[in-house]
Design a protein around this motif. Structure first.
Motif, PDB file in Angstrom:
ATOM      1  N   VAL A 224     -48.299 103.781 -95.648  1.00 43.19           N
ATOM      2  CA  VAL A 224     -48.128 105.099 -94.979  1.00 43.19           C
ATOM      3  C   VAL A 224     -49.407 104.930 -94.330  1.00 43.19           C
ATOM      4  N   ALA A 225     -50.342 104.749 -93.867  1.00 47.38           N
ATOM      5  CA  ALA A 225     -51.186 105.018 -92.971  1.00 47.38           C
ATOM      6  C   ALA A 225     -51.392 103.642 -91.899  1.00 47.38           C
ATOM      7  N   ASP A 226     -51.097 102.968 -92.015  1.00 43.24           N
ATOM      8  CA  ASP A 226     -50.749 101.911 -91.244  1.00 43.24           C
ATOM      9  C   ASP A 226     -49.527 102.460 -90.287  1.00 43.24           C
ATOM     10  N   MET A 227     -48.462 102.799 -91.039  1.00 42.81           N
ATOM     11  CA  MET A 227     -47.131 103.150 -90.072  1.00 42.81           C
ATOM     12  C   MET A 227     -47.600 104.566 -89.238  1.00 42.81           C
ATOM     13  N   LEU A 228     -48.247 105.484 -89.416  1.00 43.21           N
ATOM     14  CA  LEU A 228     -48.244 106.756 -89.086  1.00 43.21           C
ATOM     15  C   LEU A 228     -49.861 106.572 -87.870  1.00 43.21           C
ATOM     16  N   SER A 229     -50.796 105.554 -87.732  1.00 38.44           N
ATOM     17  CA  SER A 229     -50.854 104.873 -86.429  1.00 38.44           C
ATOM     18  C   SER A 229     -50.444 104.248 -86.168  1.00 38.44           C
ATOM     19  N   MET A 230     -49.022 104.100 -85.988  1.00 41.87           N
ATOM     20  CA  MET A 230     -48.029 102.557 -85.023  1.00 41.87           C
ATOM     21  C   MET A 230     -48.426 101.708 -85.299  1.00 41.87           C
ATOM     22  N   THR A 231     -49.342 101.409 -86.122  1.00 42.37           N
ATOM     23  CA  THR A 231     -49.847  99.414 -86.616  1.00 42.37           C
ATOM     24  C   THR A 231     -50.023  99.089 -87.997  1.00 42.37           C
ATOM     25  N   GLY A 232     -48.373  99.541 -87.610  1.00 41.06           N
ATOM     26  CA  GLY A 232     -47.138  98.467 -88.600  1.00 41.06           C
ATOM     27  C   GLY A 232     -47.215  97.039 -88.638  1.00 41.06           C
ATOM     28  N   GLY A 233     -47.085  96.601 -87.913  1.00 41.57           N
ATOM     29  CA  GLY A 233     -46.804  95.122 -86.876  1.00 41.57           C
ATOM     30  C   GLY A 233     -45.269  95.145 -86.858  1.00 41.57           C
ATOM     31  N   LEU A 234     -44.673  95.538 -86.774  1.00 44.28           N
ATOM     32  CA  LEU A 234     -43.453  95.788 -86.623  1.00 44.28           C
ATOM     33  C   LEU A 234     -43.029  95.185 -85.402  1.00 44.28           C
ATOM     34  N   GLN A 235     -41.697  94.335 -85.093  1.00 46.04           N
ATOM     35  CA  GLN A 235     -41.553  94.169 -83.440  1.00 46.04           C
ATOM     36  C   GLN A 235     -40.587  95.207 -83.824  1.00 46.04           C
ATOM     37  N   TRP A 236     -40.363  95.706 -81.771  1.00 44.85           N
ATOM     38  CA  TRP A 236     -39.829  97.163 -81.603  1.00 44.85           C
ATOM     39  C   TRP A 236     -39.984  97.498 -80.071  1.00 44.85           C
ATOM     40  N   ASP A 237     -38.745  98.084 -79.267  1.00 47.62           N
ATOM     41  CA  ASP A 237     -38.626  98.103 -78.086  1.00 47.62           C
ATOM     42  C   ASP A 237     -38.325  99.228 -78.046  1.00 47.62           C
ATOM     43  N   GLU A 238     -39.403 100.111 -77.080  1.00 47.85           N
ATOM     44  CA  GLU A 238     -39.368 101.791 -76.930  1.00 47.85           C
ATOM     45  C   GLU A 238     -38.595 101.419 -75.886  1.00 47.85           C
ATOM     46  N   GLU A 239     -38.244 101.269 -75.060  1.00 45.91           N
ATOM     47  CA  GLU A 239     -37.813 101.344 -73.468  1.00 45.91           C
ATOM     48  C   GLU A 239     -36.021 102.047 -73.872  1.00 45.91           C
ATOM     49  N   TYR A 240     -36.440 103.282 -72.766  1.00 48.59           N
ATOM     50  CA  TYR A 240     -35.522 104.422 -73.267  1.00 48.59           C
ATOM     51  C   TYR A 240     -33.851 103.707 -72.178  1.00 48.59           C
ATOM     52  N   GLY A 241     -34.082 103.122 -70.991  1.00 49.93           N
ATOM     53  CA  GLY A 241     -33.738 102.945 -69.295  1.00 49.93           C
ATOM     54  C   GLY A 241     -32.302 101.729 -69.663  1.00 49.93           C
ATOM     55  N   ASP A 242     -32.379 101.026 -71.202  1.00 53.69           N
ATOM     56  CA  ASP A 242     -31.179 100.139 -72.058  1.00 53.69           C
ATOM     57  C   ASP A 242     -30.914 100.061 -72.960  1.00 53.69           C
ATOM     58  N   VAL A 243     -30.352  98.915 -73.323  1.00 50.79           N
ATOM     59  CA  VAL A 243     -29.813  99.164 -74.737  1.00 50.79           C
ATOM     60  C   VAL A 243     -31.624  98.384 -75.033  1.00 50.79           C
ATOM     61  N   SER A 244     -31.717  98.897 -76.113  1.00 48.13           N
ATOM     62  CA  SER A 244     -32.999  98.883 -76.638  1.00 48.13           C
ATOM     63  C   SER A 244     -33.129  98.947 -78.186  1.00 48.13           C
TER      64      SER A 244
END
Length: 443
Positions: A224-244
């Motif tokens: 849970v601590a990893d996830m709260l600090s945004m260091t969970g290590g999972l692939q993710w694309d946070e781009e809002y201008g397209d299909v992401s």
């Protein structure tokens, strides 16, 4: 020429048929986004649907959004959006206390929540009365359009535990619920804190109870601590201008947490900072699974009612998972109450809401973020890519939503609006001007 005309007609008919039967994801993202924004602003905030479509959806958005039309069903409390009046239909459905949910061939549960009672009469935060500063310098700052920023909708300033000044744009007031976008992430961190306080969660917990597939690969070590600090290590694309990844999660499926949980590990937990709305949505499912009833009433009972946040609505997906990354509406004064809770280190009206030391942990820097982000879904980097300012920390959301907490000055500054990032607005100069105007007097 006749043959060419026939071919053109057949091709056009084929394209229309394709758009009707299987519209591209980009079109579906656009119509689902439009339906959701209009639905929430109509049925939560009481705004005019045509204004919301024109101002909130079309004016700052993708050119395709200018071709979106909407149909509002006041009786059914739903909104349907289409592109070019026919294509990529999308529906968002309102439920009392849970806001609007996009429906993708799913049947929503009949869940609803009774809104909590409004605070009793009296000065904010116990009540909703305010005694505003009459200082001409403060009033000048609060009318400075450059400091407020283009598209501002509300500014509320709390000093020494009281609202001392506020201002609202035309069409908005102290009773208007406003979307916090990613400021909602810090609400999720706060809800997890309440569960830590009662012993139902630990920051060291892994997430395999909610996501059994994680037990067989590197994801089993994510905490849970990893996830709260945004260091969970999972692939993710946070781009809002397209299909992401983020737009697929928010606008193309019924079970957002399941979608986000399918992302593959690409870094060892704790080593790589990757800002991710999927991370927070996964955490929402995790904390809800700690409660026997699915947790739908929990935000009200554990956080909103104790703080007097009577206007707060945390919205869900079609699977009744809170969209804890992105979708909470509350009045500016109620958002400021949460900022004040953090300033008070998790104590409210003499009662401990968050564990002792939890807020201190929340504001510790995440090493992998180069000191820009803190462990509890908070920003240390000031808005507009400014370096950290004194001991301040920030809740930040898309399109210009900010709550700055300034412990050294016993002050919370909230600014909300519709200000796309391309404008380069920062609420830090506003806060600095207020700090200078108030001086060191803490009386």
């Amino acid at each position: 020429m006749k043959t060419l005309g026939v071919l053109t007609f057949v091709g056009g008919a084929g394209l229309i048929g394709y758009l009707l039967v299987a519209p591209p994801d980009l079109l579906k993202v656009g119509t689902n986004y439009s339906a959701k924004i209009v639905c929430s602003n109509v049925f939560i905030a009481g705004r005019d649907p045509d204004e919301v479509l024109a101002v909130d959806v079309q004016a700052p958005g993708h050119p395709l959004l200018k071709q979106v039309s909407i149909d509002v069903d006041q009786e059914a409390q739903s909104v349907q959006a289409r592109l070019f009046r026919f294509f990529a239909p999308a529906t968002s459905q309102f439920r009392e206390g849970l806001g609007c949910t996009n429906v993708h061939d799913a049947v929503l549960s009949d869940q609803s929540l009774v809104p909590p009672n409004r605070p009793a009469q009296g000065l904010w935060p116990a009540g909703d009365d305010v005694a505003l500063s009459q200082d001409p310098q403060i009033q000048s700052i609060m009318s400075d359009e450059a400091l407020l920023g283009e598209g501002y909708r509300a500014v509320v300033v709390v000093r020494n535990g009281r609202i001392v000044t506020e201002t609202y744009a035309d069409g908005f007031d102290a009773q208007t619920p406003l979307l916090g976008w990613s400021m909602t992430k810090t609400i999720t961190a706060g809800l997890i804190g309440t569960l830590v306080e009662t012993g139902r969660m630990s920051l060291a917990d892994n997430l395999v109870d909610s996501f059994p597939d994680w037990a067989v690969d590197a994801r089993r070590g994510i905490t849970v601590a990893d996830m709260l600090s945004m260091t969970g290590g999972l692939q993710w694309d946070e781009e809002y201008g397209d299909v992401s990844d983020v737009t697929r999660m928010l606008y193309l499926g019924n079970d957002m947490a399941a979608f986000a949980a399918e992302r593959v590990p690409e870094a060892k937990p704790g080593t790589d900072f990757n800002y991710s709305s999927g991370t927070t949505t996964v955490l929402s499912r995790v904390w809800q699974d700690k409660l026997p009833d699915g947790g739908l009433t929990y935000p009200q009972t554990a956080l909103f009612t104790p703080l007097g946040m009577a206007s707060a609505i945390l919205e869900t997906d079609a699977n009744d998972t809170f969209i804890g990354s992105s979708y909470m509406y509350a009045t500016a004064r109620d958002w400021a109450r949460f900022g004040q809770l953090l300033l008070q280190k998790g104590v409210w009206d003499g009662a401990r809401i968050l564990p002792e030391g939890f807020v201190d942990w929340m504001v510790e820097p995440v090493d992998a973020s180069d000191g820009r982000y803190a462990k509890g879904h908070l920003w240390l980097e000031a808005p507009g890519d400014f370096p950290p300012f004194e001991d301040a920390y920030w809740l930040q959301g898309h399109d210009g939503q900010f709550i700055g907490v300034f412990p050294s000055h016993d002050m919370v500054v909230l600014r909300m609006g519709l200000t796309p990032s391309r404008f380069g607005y920062s609420s830090l100069p506003l806060a600095q001007a207020l700090i200078t105007a108030f001086g060191d007097d803490s009386s």
